[in-house]
Design a protein around this motif. Structure first.
Motif, PDB file in Angstrom:
ATOM      1  N   ILE A 178       0.850  -1.191   0.000  1.00 14.09           N
ATOM      2  CA  ILE A 178       0.000   0.000   0.000  1.00 14.09           C
ATOM      3  C   ILE A 178       0.883   1.238   0.000  1.00 14.09           C
ATOM      4  CG2 ILE A 178      -1.880   1.216   1.146  1.00 14.09           C
ATOM      5  CD1 ILE A 178      -2.586  -1.432   2.549  1.00 14.09           C
ATOM      6  N   ILE A 179       0.805   2.014  -1.084  1.00 11.65           N
ATOM      7  CA  ILE A 179       1.647   3.203  -1.267  1.00 11.65           C
ATOM      8  C   ILE A 179       0.782   4.452  -1.133  1.00 11.65           C
ATOM      9  CG2 ILE A 179       3.205   4.415  -2.823  1.00 11.65           C
ATOM     10  CD1 ILE A 179       3.598   1.731  -4.299  1.00 11.65           C
ATOM     11  N   PRO A 180       0.903   5.221  -0.054  1.00  7.64           N
ATOM     12  CA  PRO A 180       0.071   6.421   0.094  1.00  7.64           C
ATOM     13  C   PRO A 180       0.446   7.484  -0.926  1.00  7.64           C
ATOM     14  CG  PRO A 180       1.728   6.329   1.835  1.00  7.64           C
ATOM     15  CD  PRO A 180       1.819   5.029   1.084  1.00  7.64           C
ATOM     16  N   LEU A 181      -0.578   8.127  -1.494  1.00  8.65           N
ATOM     17  CA  LEU A 181      -0.374   9.181  -2.495  1.00  8.65           C
ATOM     18  C   LEU A 181      -0.901  10.531  -2.025  1.00  8.65           C
ATOM     19  CD1 LEU A 181      -1.434   7.212  -5.713  1.00  8.65           C
ATOM     20  CD2 LEU A 181       0.853   7.435  -4.717  1.00  8.65           C
ATOM     21  N   LEU A 182      -2.034  10.522  -1.349  1.00 10.31           N
ATOM     22  CA  LEU A 182      -2.611  11.734  -0.760  1.00 10.31           C
ATOM     23  C   LEU A 182      -2.941  11.445   0.696  1.00 10.31           C
ATOM     24  CD1 LEU A 182      -5.210  13.067  -3.389  1.00 10.31           C
ATOM     25  CD2 LEU A 182      -3.074  14.162  -2.725  1.00 10.31           C
ATOM     26  N   LEU A 183      -2.548  12.341   1.576  1.00  6.87           N
ATOM     27  CA  LEU A 183      -2.852  12.198   2.993  1.00  6.87           C
ATOM     28  C   LEU A 183      -3.621  13.413   3.476  1.00  6.87           C
ATOM     29  CD1 LEU A 183       0.581  10.875   4.341  1.00  6.87           C
ATOM     30  CD2 LEU A 183      -1.473   9.545   3.826  1.00  6.87           C
ATOM     31  N   GLY A 231      -9.518  16.308   2.074  1.00 11.62           N
ATOM     32  CA  GLY A 231     -10.839  15.699   2.112  1.00 11.62           C
ATOM     33  C   GLY A 231     -10.888  14.202   1.929  1.00 11.62           C
ATOM     34  N   MET A 232      -9.779  13.587   1.558  1.00 13.46           N
ATOM     35  CA  MET A 232      -9.762  12.141   1.385  1.00 13.46           C
ATOM     36  C   MET A 232      -8.316  11.660   1.447  1.00 13.46           C
ATOM     37  SD  MET A 232     -10.355  11.511  -2.715  1.00 13.46           S
ATOM     38  CE  MET A 232      -9.143  12.067  -3.930  1.00 13.46           C
ATOM     39  N   ARG A 233      -8.172  10.373   1.645  1.00 12.59           N
ATOM     40  CA  ARG A 233      -6.872   9.718   1.560  1.00 12.59           C
ATOM     41  C   ARG A 233      -6.875   8.831   0.324  1.00 12.59           C
ATOM     42  NH1 ARG A 233      -7.042   6.748   5.850  1.00 12.59           N
ATOM     43  NH2 ARG A 233      -7.148   4.667   4.955  1.00 12.59           N
ATOM     44  N   MET A 234      -5.796   8.839  -0.442  1.00  6.78           N
ATOM     45  CA  MET A 234      -5.720   8.035  -1.657  1.00  6.78           C
ATOM     46  C   MET A 234      -4.394   7.284  -1.677  1.00  6.78           C
ATOM     47  SD  MET A 234      -6.285   9.234  -5.634  1.00  6.78           S
ATOM     48  CE  MET A 234      -4.717  10.093  -5.833  1.00  6.78           C
ATOM     49  N   ALA A 235      -4.434   6.047  -2.162  1.00  6.74           N
ATOM     50  CA  ALA A 235      -3.233   5.215  -2.211  1.00  6.74           C
ATOM     51  C   ALA A 235      -3.267   4.324  -3.440  1.00  6.74           C
ATOM     52  CB  ALA A 235      -3.130   4.359  -0.944  1.00  6.74           C
ATOM     53  N   ALA A 236      -2.095   3.844  -3.812  1.00  4.78           N
ATOM     54  CA  ALA A 236      -1.977   2.760  -4.784  1.00  4.78           C
ATOM     55  C   ALA A 236      -1.799   1.467  -4.013  1.00  4.78           C
ATOM     56  CB  ALA A 236      -0.779   2.997  -5.700  1.00  4.78           C
ATOM     57  N   THR A 237      -2.456   0.409  -4.451  1.00  2.31           N
ATOM     58  CA  THR A 237      -2.240  -0.898  -3.840  1.00  2.31           C
ATOM     59  C   THR A 237      -1.804  -1.866  -4.932  1.00  2.31           C
ATOM     60  OG1 THR A 237      -4.519  -1.694  -4.094  1.00  2.31           O
ATOM     61  CG2 THR A 237      -4.020  -0.427  -2.127  1.00  2.31           C
ATOM     62  N   ILE A 238      -0.691  -2.533  -4.676  1.00  2.00           N
ATOM     63  CA  ILE A 238      -0.086  -3.424  -5.661  1.00  2.00           C
ATOM     64  C   ILE A 238       0.124  -4.790  -5.012  1.00  2.00           C
ATOM     65  CG2 ILE A 238       1.886  -3.805  -7.179  1.00  2.00           C
ATOM     66  CD1 ILE A 238       2.327  -0.762  -7.158  1.00  2.00           C
ATOM     67  N   TYR A 239      -0.569  -5.798  -5.527  1.00  2.00           N
ATOM     68  CA  TYR A 239      -0.387  -7.157  -5.055  1.00  2.00           C
ATOM     69  C   TYR A 239       0.749  -7.800  -5.849  1.00  2.00           C
ATOM     70  CZ  TYR A 239      -4.922  -7.299  -2.547  1.00  2.00           C
ATOM     71  OH  TYR A 239      -5.966  -7.080  -1.684  1.00  2.00           O
ATOM     72  N   VAL A 240       1.705  -8.375  -5.143  1.00  2.00           N
ATOM     73  CA  VAL A 240       2.809  -9.085  -5.786  1.00  2.00           C
ATOM     74  C   VAL A 240       2.863 -10.492  -5.205  1.00  2.00           C
ATOM     75  CG1 VAL A 240       4.058  -6.914  -6.058  1.00  2.00           C
ATOM     76  CG2 VAL A 240       4.619  -8.407  -4.145  1.00  2.00           C
ATOM     77  N   ALA A 241       3.319 -11.442  -6.009  1.00  2.00           N
ATOM     78  CA  ALA A 241       3.347 -12.820  -5.534  1.00  2.00           C
ATOM     79  C   ALA A 241       4.397 -13.645  -6.259  1.00  2.00           C
ATOM     80  CB  ALA A 241       1.973 -13.476  -5.698  1.00  2.00           C
ATOM     81  N   ASP A 242       4.928 -14.621  -5.547  1.00  2.00           N
ATOM     82  CA  ASP A 242       5.739 -15.685  -6.124  1.00  2.00           C
ATOM     83  C   ASP A 242       4.779 -16.838  -6.381  1.00  2.00           C
ATOM     84  OD1 ASP A 242       7.703 -17.435  -6.922  1.00  2.00           O
ATOM     85  OD2 ASP A 242       8.590 -17.687  -4.927  1.00  2.00           O
TER      86      ASP A 242
END
Length: 287
Positions: A178-183, A231-242
Motif C-alpha cells: 500500500i503506497i500512500p499518495l494523498l494524505l 478531504g480524502m486519503r488516496m493510495a496505490a495498492t499493488i499485489y505481488v506474488a511468487d
C-alpha cells in the motif's frame, strides 16, 4: 505541491518509525520494543519519483477527480456497486465499493483489461518499483515475482473498520503493498493492524513509505472522518506474488478486481516471475 507534504502535526502510531531508503525493507515492529508484529508485515521505502509519478498519473487519467466525486460528493456508487468506466486515454477501468458492512465509503478503481493493466505497470516501472520487488524477492528467497493485482483506493469516512486479511495459505509468497499518495492533514493513524480481541496497533501512513501485508495479517481502515482541503486519503495498492501451482488457489481466493480474470488459474500461472527472478536480471517491470 502541498499534496505531497507530510501532515503539519503528525500523530504517531503504535509502531516504530524510521526513515527508509527506496527499496529498503524493515519489519513492522511495536514502538518501544524490538517485537515484530508478524513475519509478513513489513515497511519499505518508496522513491519520491514513484509517489509523484503515480499521483500525476491519477490526476491526468481523472482517477483523483473520480474518487473525489465518489467519496466526497457521494456520486456514482452505492455500497456493493461496481461499474465499468473509461478514463483518461480511453482505457477501460472498473470502479467499485464494498458492501455496507464495511461501514465506510472506501472505493477502488482498477484496470479492467490487459491494456489498462499495462498502462499502470509502466508508471510503476518508470518509478523504480523494481527496487521493491528485488528487496522482497531476496529477503524471502523467492523464485520470482509478478505485480498482478493493481488498484487505486480512496476513503474519506470510516465509521468502523472491517478487519480482514488479503491472503491466506500462499506459503507467505503474496503481499499487498500500500503506497500512500494523498494524505489528509493533522489526522490520527489510519490503519488498524491485528485481530479483534487482541492488541490492535494503529499505523500512520507516511509519504515515501509503503506498508506490506501478507498471509493472515489482519488489518482494517481506522475510524476516520476527513475534513479540510484534501478531504480524502488516496493510495496505490499493488499485489505481488511468487506464484506456483501449490499456492495459486490461496492467491486467487480473495480476488476482488476485474483483471487478471477471476478464476483463470492457467493465465495467472503464466504470469509467474514476469517482473523479477532470482536467477536472471532480464525480468523487469515494463517502462
Amino acid at each position: 505541491d502541498d499534496s505531497l507534504k507530510l501532515p503539519r502535526k503528525p500523530v504517531k502510531g503504535d509502531f516504530l518509525e524510521s526513515t527508509l531508503q527506496p527499496g529498503e525493507l524493515a519489519p513492522l515492529t511495536w514502538a518501544g520494543s524490538d517485537e515484530q508484529v508478524d513475519e509478513y508485515a513489513l515497511r519499505v521505502g518508496i522513491s519520491e519519483k514513484l509517489t509523484k509519478g503515480l499521483l500525476e498519473y491519477c490526476d491526468q487519467m481523472g482517477i483523483t477527480e473520480t474518487f473525489r466525486e465518489i467519496v466526497i460528493q457521494n456520486k456514482h456508487l452505492s455500497p456493493g456497486d461496481g461499474k465499468e468506466i473509461q478514463l483518461g486515454n480511453g482505457e477501460n477501468w472498473y470502479m467499485q465499493r464494498p458492501k455496507g458492512f464495511w461501514k465506510s465509503n472506501i472505493a477502488w478503481i482498477s484496470p479492467s483489461d490487459a491494456s489498462a493493466q499495462l498502462d499502470y505497470l509502466k508508471v510503476v516501472g518508470r518509478g523504480g518499483f523494481d527496487q521493491v520487488l528485488e528487496s522482497i524477492g531476496k529477503r524471502f528467497n523467492f523464485d520470482g515475482l509478478v505485480a498482478y493485482h493493481l488498484t487505486f483506493i480512496a476513503v474519506s469516512v470510516c465509521e468502523r473498520g472491517y478487519i480482514h486479511y488479503d491472503f491466506t495459505n500462499t506459503g507467505g509468497r503474496a503481499f499487498n503493498i500500500i503506497i500512500p499518495l494523498l494524505l489528509a492533514n493533522e489526522t490520527n493513524p489510519e490503519l488498524d493492524i491485528g485481530e479483534e480481541g487482541d492488541d490492535i496497533g494503529r499505523y500512520k501512513y507516511v509519504l515515501g513509505e509503503a506498508i506490506i501485508l501478507g498471509d493472515d495479517v489482519n488489518h482494517a481502515t481506522s475510524v476516520v472522518n476527513y475534513t479540510g482541503p484534501t478531504g480524502m486519503r488516496m493510495a496505490a495498492t499493488i499485489y505481488v506474488a511468487d506464484i506456483n501451482s501449490d499456492n495459486i488457489q490461496g492467491i486467487m481466493k480473495y480476488y476482488t478486481q476485474k483483471y487478471p480474470p477471476e478464476g483463470d488459474t492457467e493465465f495467472l500461472l503464466s504470469l509467474a516471475g514476469s517482473h523479477w527472478r532470482k536467477d536472471s536480471d532480464k525480468y523487469k517491470l515494463p517502462r
